[in-house]
Design an enzyme around this catalytic site. Sequence first.
Site, PDB file in Angstrom:
ATOM      1  N   GLY A   1       0.790  -1.225   0.000  1.00 26.12           N
ATOM      2  CA  GLY A   1       0.000   0.000   0.000  1.00 26.12           C
ATOM      3  C   GLY A   1       0.820   1.271   0.000  1.00 26.12           C
TER       4      GLY A   1
ATOM      5  N   VAL B   1      -6.647  -3.999  -3.327  1.00 27.35           N
ATOM      6  CA  VAL B   1      -7.308  -5.187  -2.789  1.00 27.35           C
ATOM      7  C   VAL B   1      -7.185  -5.151  -1.267  1.00 27.35           C
ATOM      8  CG1 VAL B   1      -7.551  -7.685  -3.005  1.00 27.35           C
ATOM      9  CG2 VAL B   1      -6.435  -6.389  -4.833  1.00 27.35           C
TER      10      VAL B   1
ATOM     11  N   HIS C   1      -2.372  -4.033  -5.693  1.00 24.94           N
ATOM     12  CA  HIS C   1      -1.757  -3.942  -4.365  1.00 24.94           C
ATOM     13  C   HIS C   1      -2.746  -4.278  -3.263  1.00 24.94           C
ATOM     14  CE1 HIS C   1      -3.369  -0.305  -2.354  1.00 24.94           C
ATOM     15  NE2 HIS C   1      -3.581   0.140  -3.573  1.00 24.94           N
ATOM     16  N   CYS C   2      -2.181  -4.683  -2.145  1.00 26.13           N
ATOM     17  CA  CYS C   2      -2.936  -4.851  -0.908  1.00 26.13           C
ATOM     18  C   CYS C   2      -2.103  -4.142   0.160  1.00 26.13           C
ATOM     19  CB  CYS C   2      -3.194  -6.333  -0.602  1.00 26.13           C
ATOM     20  SG  CYS C   2      -1.742  -7.400  -0.640  1.00 26.13           S
ATOM     21  N   ALA C   3      -2.240  -4.502   1.400  1.00 32.06           N
ATOM     22  CA  ALA C   3      -1.475  -3.805   2.437  1.00 32.06           C
ATOM     23  C   ALA C   3       0.019  -4.099   2.328  1.00 32.06           C
ATOM     24  CB  ALA C   3      -1.993  -4.174   3.822  1.00 32.06           C
TER      25      ALA C   3
END
Length: 188
Positions: free
Chosen positions: A32, A52, A103-105
């Site tokens: 992120g 995401v 991307h996610c975290a």
Amino acid sequence: MTSPWSAFPVQIPQPSIRGLSQITKSLFISNGVAANNKLLLSSNQITTVINVSVEVANTFYEDIQYVQVPVVDAPVARLSNFFDSVADRIHSVEMQKGRTLLHCAAGVSRSAALCLAYLMKYHAMSLVDAHTWTKSCRPIIRPNSGFWEQLIHYELQLFGKNTMQMMDSPMGRIPDIYEKETRLMIPL
């Protein structure tokens, strides 16, 4: 559908875990923090960002399209509900000569799982091959066990067979590709 390897970089890119990890000529994965870095986005010519997560807020930049996939990183989360729509979006961006950042975290579980689904659907890669390739580009990927189960089901749905399966281990249910690694982690 493009041929399996036509969209891949000519050389295997240098693996990255902090910035953007290039998976194909038009697909990148990151965490992120990197996804909100204007310089990284512009220098990699990102035209679409797919977030995401529920916990990472995007900074919206002009000339970049944003898609939100509100899924938590939990084995019970139904990420598979988004396999086709996200893969279709990544493919659509590629056909328009754009580039997607997924991307996610942390860029480890959710974004990696959706990347694997995309590679299976649009590059006709088996789940094992998609994982091997993606891990060579971003060594820290590790979808959670629930996402693995969903990916295994998706592979069966796409190809009528599986190249991996879930197995029981002292650490819980894991995909069989982690068996050797898990054995090394368990003290004798």
